[in-house]
Design a protein around this motif. Sequence first.
Motif, PDB file in Angstrom:
ATOM      1  N   TYR A  76       0.853  -1.186   0.000  1.00 50.17           N
ATOM      2  CA  TYR A  76       0.000   0.000   0.000  1.00 50.17           C
ATOM      3  C   TYR A  76       0.890   1.238   0.000  1.00 50.17           C
ATOM      4  N   SER A  77       0.311   2.384  -0.365  1.00 52.40           N
ATOM      5  CA  SER A  77       1.082   3.629  -0.347  1.00 52.40           C
ATOM      6  C   SER A  77       0.129   4.798  -0.154  1.00 52.40           C
ATOM      7  N   GLU A  78       0.654   5.869   0.400  1.00 53.35           N
ATOM      8  CA  GLU A  78      -0.104   7.109   0.571  1.00 53.35           C
ATOM      9  C   GLU A  78       0.836   8.266   0.279  1.00 53.35           C
ATOM     10  N   GLU A  79       0.419   9.150  -0.624  1.00 53.93           N
ATOM     11  CA  GLU A  79       1.291  10.224  -1.082  1.00 53.93           C
ATOM     12  C   GLU A  79       0.746  11.588  -0.677  1.00 53.93           C
ATOM     13  N   ASP A  80       1.613  12.602  -0.869  1.00 57.20           N
ATOM     14  CA  ASP A  80       1.255  14.009  -0.652  1.00 57.20           C
ATOM     15  C   ASP A  80       0.779  14.273   0.784  1.00 57.20           C
ATOM     16  N   LEU A  81       1.444  13.641   1.747  1.00 53.05           N
ATOM     17  CA  LEU A  81       1.111  13.857   3.148  1.00 53.05           C
ATOM     18  C   LEU A  81       1.898  15.041   3.702  1.00 53.05           C
ATOM     19  N   GLN A 106      10.265   9.990   3.244  1.00 52.89           N
ATOM     20  CA  GLN A 106       9.534   8.787   2.864  1.00 52.89           C
ATOM     21  C   GLN A 106       9.788   7.721   3.919  1.00 52.89           C
ATOM     22  N   TYR A 123       1.123  10.713  12.505  1.00 53.15           N
ATOM     23  CA  TYR A 123      -0.023   9.994  11.960  1.00 53.15           C
ATOM     24  C   TYR A 123      -0.247   8.695  12.731  1.00 53.15           C
ATOM     25  N   VAL A 167      -1.596   5.105  11.943  1.00 50.70           N
ATOM     26  CA  VAL A 167      -1.885   4.215  10.815  1.00 50.70           C
ATOM     27  C   VAL A 167      -2.411   2.899  11.373  1.00 50.70           C
TER      28      VAL A 167
END
Length: 277
Positions: A6-11, A51, A16, A18
């Motif tokens: 999975y990935s999540e960008e533009d944070l 990252q 956080y 998770v």
Amino acid sequence: PKTGEYSEEDLDPGSYLVRLTKGGNFMGGVISALSQPGGPQPNVILGEGEQRRFDLDAGQEELGKIEGLVYLNGTPAGGLTVQLEPIEGQGGLDPSAMQGMGRMRRFLGRMFQGRTDKDGKYSIDNIPPGNYDLLVRRRGRGGERTIHKELARIGAGSTQHLNYSLILGSIQLTVTDQEGKPVNRARITMALSSEVGGLQPNEWRNLPSYQRANLRGGKLSIQDLKVGEYQYQIQARQMAPKRDRLFVAAPPAPSEVKIILEKAAPAKKAAPANAQK
């Protein structure tokens, strides 16, 4: 994806929390997070342009479910609330994790409950494993009241079938003095003898069958009582407190109970401090 990546960008930079959720059920993830010791603390901290890799173990997020039937006096009971309350220190949802969360705590509390339909069926899912107090509650005058309480053990990833057949009776109290005159105001506390043991009346409050009611005009009706022998204490102004036993019979007719109170002994006057011997 099938690979489990999975990935999540533009944070934005920051802290956080998770958590893994199942089937898009966000609340399942929130409940799982709150079930961890110490509450929902951030587990990923991102700096500017950073990252990070953060792996999750799906086997650690298994939630449980309960379902079943509730019968009341031999017939399916619709409109009852079945509710789970976490027991502090025994797994499940940690009450200390929700301290200070205000509206979220009240919201999550409502999630751990179900309502019986016309056939007496109920279900509650997304329950963190652990020990809970299971309450069956019935709405009446003055709001909901608990008519049954017991321990429920919720296993990880399992569905438990919990059925209840409750027999409830009622009593009609008449309280008078020794001359047969109604006692205008009194307060009665009571609990099943099987639960009381050696406890004093001021220690009954947390017993499952505990009841407290105020009486006016010498008469009082109490509904939704489990059948059996109760111990009670009754108190009224200018009357001596009385502790005794009464029996609640099976429906349909209420159990009629008459209680006679004695006048309280007059208080002794203190002797003046300068009284001569």
